[in-house]
Scaffold this motif. Structure first.
Motif, short mmCIF file in Angstrom:
data_model
loop_
_atom_site.label_atom_id
_atom_site.label_comp_id
_atom_site.label_asym_id
_atom_site.label_seq_id
_atom_site.Cartn_x
_atom_site.Cartn_y
_atom_site.Cartn_z
N GLU A 158 -4.48 0.64 -0.81
CA GLU A 158 -3.97 -0.72 -0.98
C GLU A 158 -3.75 -0.95 -2.46
OE1 GLU A 158 -6.51 -3.54 0.95
OE2 GLU A 158 -6.06 -2.75 2.93
N LEU A 159 -2.56 -1.46 -2.79
CA LEU A 159 -2.20 -1.66 -4.20
C LEU A 159 -2.26 -3.13 -4.61
CD1 LEU A 159 0.88 0.72 -4.42
CD2 LEU A 159 -1.48 1.18 -5.14
N CYS A 201 0.84 -1.18 0.00
CA CYS A 201 0.00 0.00 0.00
C CYS A 201 0.89 1.24 0.00
CB CYS A 201 -0.94 -0.01 1.20
SG CYS A 201 -0.13 -0.07 2.78
N ILE A 202 0.30 2.34 -0.34
CA ILE A 202 0.98 3.63 -0.25
C ILE A 202 0.16 4.52 0.65
CG2 ILE A 202 2.21 3.50 -2.45
CD1 ILE A 202 0.07 5.28 -3.69
N ILE A 203 0.82 5.51 1.24
CA ILE A 203 0.15 6.39 2.18
C ILE A 203 0.84 7.75 2.15
CG2 ILE A 203 1.56 5.71 4.15
CD1 ILE A 203 -1.07 5.71 5.81
#
Length: 179
Positions: free
Chosen positions: A12-13, A1-3
């Protein structure tokens, strides 16, 4: 995920571990069950490259991935590179162990520093390899290196080593009963 840096907007990737982001932020490389995957941030559809390994790391110019491959049945560990599209895989150097962050690209994307207990540098084109002897101010050699990162200007390294702590369960003295 990235944030976001403030901890908000979690996205969420995909499923995976050991992510590495390209310098321009357009590509992610990661592992899923030791298989190497690449995903562009614009279509977010992971592509399996067809190689298994550990610690994938995208070069600063975004053209290659360095990683470690375990070859079986002989159980050999190799520092490898492959083009970002999965083409032109090359084994660069057989190594003895990997821990921590065991390799780092030079800012010019032409060299890789890696830890194999000691600090080593390899030219990815010529495969010329050199061991760098790291010494403390008192002249004592630094060994058991497990982590390396090349500075953004390419003139320094940050390193971490581990202490050897004998394991009494592995290094037992001979038994009186068994000589």
């Amino acid at each position: 995920c990235i944030i976001d840096e403030d901890g908000k907007n979690l996205q969420e990737l995909t499923e995976g571990t050991c992510p590495s982001w390209s310098a321009d932020g357009s590509i992610l490389v990661f592992l899923r069950a030791q298989d190497i995957y690449v995903m562009t941030m614009n279509n977010k559809s992971p592509k399996r490259l067809g190689y298994s390994g550990y610690y994938p790391l995208i070069s600063p110019d975004g053209t290659k991935i360095a990683y470690y491959e375990v070859r079986v049945p002989q159980i050999e560990l190799w520092l490898c590179i492959v083009d970002i599209d999965g083409q032109n895989q090359r084994r660069l150097k057989k190594v003895n162990s990997i821990h921590g962050k065991p390799h780092s690209w030079a800012p010019d994307s032409k060299h890789i520093a890696f830890c194999d207990s000691k600090l080593n540098i390899i030219d990815i084109d010529t495969l010329e390899y050199k061991e760098v002897i790291c010494t403390k101010p008192n002249g004592q050699k630094v060994e058991r290196l497990v982590h390396v990162d090349w500075s953004p200007r390419g003139d320094k390294f940050v390193l971490a080593s581990e202490k050897f702590i004998p394991n009494p369960l592995v290094n037992l003295p001979p038994s009186k009963d068994h000589g």
